[in-house]
Design an enzyme around this catalytic site. Structure first.
Site, short mmCIF file in Angstrom:
data_model
loop_
_atom_site.label_atom_id
_atom_site.label_comp_id
_atom_site.label_asym_id
_atom_site.label_seq_id
_atom_site.Cartn_x
_atom_site.Cartn_y
_atom_site.Cartn_z
N HIS A 151 -12.89 -3.66 3.76
CA HIS A 151 -11.42 -4.18 3.86
C HIS A 151 -10.75 -3.51 5.13
O HIS A 151 -10.24 -4.31 5.86
CB HIS A 151 -10.88 -3.57 2.71
CG HIS A 151 -9.31 -3.63 2.76
ND1 HIS A 151 -8.50 -3.78 1.55
CD2 HIS A 151 -8.35 -3.61 3.72
CE1 HIS A 151 -7.13 -4.06 1.65
NE2 HIS A 151 -7.05 -3.85 3.03
N GLU B 241 -17.90 11.80 22.10
CA GLU B 241 -16.65 12.42 22.00
C GLU B 241 -16.46 12.56 20.27
O GLU B 241 -15.58 13.21 19.88
CB GLU B 241 -15.50 11.75 22.37
CG GLU B 241 -15.31 10.17 22.21
CD GLU B 241 -14.18 9.44 22.42
OE1 GLU B 241 -14.42 8.20 22.81
OE2 GLU B 241 -13.19 9.87 22.94
N GLU C 94 0.89 -1.12 -0.16
CA GLU C 94 0.17 -0.07 0.11
C GLU C 94 0.90 1.24 -0.09
O GLU C 94 0.34 2.28 0.13
CB GLU C 94 -0.96 0.00 1.06
CG GLU C 94 -1.75 -1.21 1.58
CD GLU C 94 -2.84 -1.44 0.19
OE1 GLU C 94 -3.00 -0.52 -0.71
OE2 GLU C 94 -3.76 -2.34 0.26
N HIS D 203 -6.99 -3.09 10.02
CA HIS D 203 -8.17 -4.03 9.76
C HIS D 203 -9.18 -4.05 10.92
O HIS D 203 -9.47 -5.17 11.24
CB HIS D 203 -7.89 -5.34 9.12
CG HIS D 203 -7.05 -5.24 7.63
ND1 HIS D 203 -6.58 -6.72 7.21
CD2 HIS D 203 -6.85 -4.21 6.78
CE1 HIS D 203 -5.95 -6.08 6.05
NE2 HIS D 203 -6.06 -4.87 5.85
#
Ligand code: 13P
Ligand code: ZN
Length: 274
Positions: free
Chosen positions: A210, A169, A115, A141
């Site tokens: 993903h 929050e 990536e 993931h």
């Protein structure tokens, strides 16, 4: 100084291990990168030895000449703390931002994460947008966030609003919202382009079916952001497991009140009436 003794390296290792302990990194899942400061490069450069130049797979001219600490492709987050020199590396980019070379780490061979195009294109966007303040890009993931990509519409509006609602929050931690990338083949330039477009607007991008990308100034803020989004997703998954109708929730006007008190601006497009 040795790379392993540097404070930023210790921060990198701790963050990777924290992610492992959260259960976000099965096998080789996820990747982490850190854009080093010039002073940090100077501190450890005696420990470098130059590898061969290789193509990044995209072009990032605004990162030319910079150094990044980045996890290796196929390497396990579980092992980052156990065998750091085998699990991650430092890379240098060339003067065009087209090629990289490994200058430290991955001692048993290998290459930076598959990536890398997404990491570097996100770094480039964030460097320009934050005047250099953002240095960390993190991909993991986390299961609850991924689960939601099977049941919520794959829109920025749906994910932002639902996740804001599940923990007070959240609008304070990610006031700009969250972007969603529809399912795409990972690991290449195409998904990197789509993700970096979202990083123009947000600090979080979810990849359908993903995982998630988060961007931030330092390790704590970036990890904390991922953690907050995933915690909120967990609360939504728990709630949806009990009922598909919320008896009560935070209303648009209540978000507006919160925004005023906490001095954040929440885009009106996420405060629609349901
Ligand atoms: P790498 O092992 O190449 O980093 O890939 C892991 C991953 O999560 C791909 O999206
Ligand atoms: Zn992944």
């Amino acid at each position: 100084m040795k790379v392993l003794d540097a404070e930023f390296t210790q921060g990198f290792i701790r963050m990777a291990n924290d992610g492992w302990e959260q259960g976000w990194h099965e096998r080789n899942g996820g990747n982490l990168s850190y854009r080093m400061k010039e002073s940090e490069v100077a501190e450890v450069k005696d420990d470098f030895s130059n590898g061969e130049w290789k193509p990044i797979g995209t072009t990032v001219p605004n990162l030319a000449g910079e150094f990044f600490m980045v996890t290796g492709s196929g390497k396990y987050f579980r092992n980052v703390i156990i065998k750091p020199e085998d699990s991650f590396c430092i890379i240098e980019l060339d003067d065009k931002g087209e090629n990289y070379r490994i200058v430290w780490g991955l001692v048993n061979g290998g290459r930076p994460t598959s990536e890398l195009p997404s990491h570097l294109m996100n770094h480039e966007v964030k460097k320009l947008k934050t005047n250099g303040a953002y240095r960390v890009i993190y991909h993991a993931h986390p299961a609850n966030t991924i689960a939601l990509t099977f049941v919520l519409p794959l829109t920025d509006e749906a994910f932002t609003r639902e996740l804001w609602e599940m923990a007070t929050e959240c609008p304070v931690v990610f006031p700009d919202g969250i972007g969603v990338v529809p399912w795409m083949v990972p690991g290449g330039r195409e998904i990197a382009v789509e993700t970096s477009k979202l990083m123009e607007k947000y600090d979080v991008a979810i990849w359908a079916h993903h995982g998630m990308f988060a961007a931030g100034e330092d390790f704590d803020l970036t990890f904390g952001l991922m953690h907050t989004v995933e915690k909120s997703a967990e609360i939504l998954v728990k709630t949806l497991s009990m009922t598909n109708v919320k008896r009560q929730t935070i209303k648009p006007d209540e978000f507006r009140e919160l925004a005023k008190d906490f001095k954040v601006s929440l885009p009106e497009r996420f405060l629609f009436e349901k």
